[in-house]
Design an enzyme around this catalytic site. Sequence first.
Site, PDB file in Angstrom:
ATOM      1  NE  ARG A  39      -4.517  -1.916   1.625  1.00 36.67           N
ATOM      2  CZ  ARG A  39      -5.617  -1.669   2.543  1.00 36.67           C
ATOM      3  NH1 ARG A  39      -5.062  -1.115   4.033  1.00 36.67           N
ATOM      4  NH2 ARG A  39      -6.563  -2.332   2.373  1.00 36.67           N
ATOM      5  CE  LYS A 176     -19.177 -14.463  11.299  1.00 33.40           C
ATOM      6  NZ  LYS A 176     -19.466 -13.167  12.428  1.00 33.40           N
ATOM      7  N   GLY A 331      -7.210  -7.906   1.146  1.00 31.23           N
ATOM      8  CA  GLY A 331      -6.209  -8.882   1.291  1.00 31.23           C
ATOM      9  C   GLY A 331      -5.753 -10.228   1.883  1.00 31.23           C
ATOM     10  N   GLY A 354     -12.995  -4.005   1.644  1.00 30.78           N
ATOM     11  CA  GLY A 354     -14.179  -3.857   1.763  1.00 30.78           C
ATOM     12  C   GLY A 354     -14.014  -2.374   0.705  1.00 30.78           C
TER      13      GLY A 354
END
Length: 377
Positions: A39, A176, A331, A354
Amino acid sequence: MTSSVPTLEDLPPLAGKRVLLRADFNVPIRDGEIVDDLRIRAALPTIEWLEQQGAEVVACTHLGRPKGKVDPAYSVEPVRARLAELAPGVELLDNLRFDPGEEGNDPAFVARLVEGFDAYVNDAFGASHRAHASIVGPPKSLPSAAGRLLQREVEVLGGLRANPKRPFVAILGGSKVSDKLKVIEALLGVADQVLIGGGMCFTFLAAKGNGTGASLREDDMVDTCRALLDEHGDRLVLPSDITALGPGGKLMDPGAGGDVRQVGTTVPDGWTGVDIGPGTAADFGDRIAEARTVFWNGPMGVFEDPRFESGTRAVAQAVADTRAFTVVGGGDSAAALAQFGLDREVDHVSTGGGASLELLEQGDLPGLAALRGELTN
Ligand code: 3PG
Ligand code: MG
């Protein structure tokens, strides 16, 4: 549709001007050492361009989630040191999230942040889904633009939504269904096939009536998964076999015992499904090979444990080998690629987890809307 954002060329002349650069330097740090500086390196093209224009660059970032308080555990010092090596002369402000005004999007905090600056550049793609002060505030008062990293993320991920070459195959993992439901729905709207692996496959397998043993399963999502399977049928592709860990076994601890075995789509009582099986890996690999566009987010199993890395490794290799245009988001999948030495073999590794999912889902982000001047409060 993803609307375009102003880019560096749209800024007024910058010679002798001070530019506030919002970066996402939220890098993994262990024992004070940066584990992966992707990053930081990813922001260098923007920094170089700004410096070539004669601007003085001051960077800012959040790091972790210190919850509005100064906390030495979240000091940006390791980032500052790395940045000083890669881009000497660029100053780095303190962790933005040490001040509650950042996450609270407090106008007074924005005013302090932009004080003394002539322009603002957002290159913090990974944080642009957050309507935080440093992301949405500065464009209200400063000439503002997307940096190169943000611009490329928008082009690539927006392009996946707008006009992907077909077949478009998406591979989703992660634990999930509830976290990924919206993106599964969005991808079903644009991709030709959505392949499901990772812990969340067990909720889908349960929805088809399979026993899942001690595997991760979200009981309150089973009906939702069943409805998705009914509606999308064979475009939603589930594993045909599973690698499972037997009773008494422990993840990340082979010494603890417990058998490892391939099972079909039914995990026996007491066993835990922890990876897709070899048959599934081969099937997913074939589909990826035939694709023209591939998007991958989320590992297929617990790849940090060598006993359960094969599924993720096979998918990573297939993504590296296919002639398709390949995009990897998140990630964990980027970390898996790096672990297998394949991170240079894909067309685009997104710096956002996200943020990449939200951009695929919604076609827009608060940080992009702010750059377009569309946020008024
Ligand atoms: C990330 O690492 O996902 C981004 O930097 C955003 O961080 P956040 O999830 O804490 O907002
Ligand atoms: Mg996050």
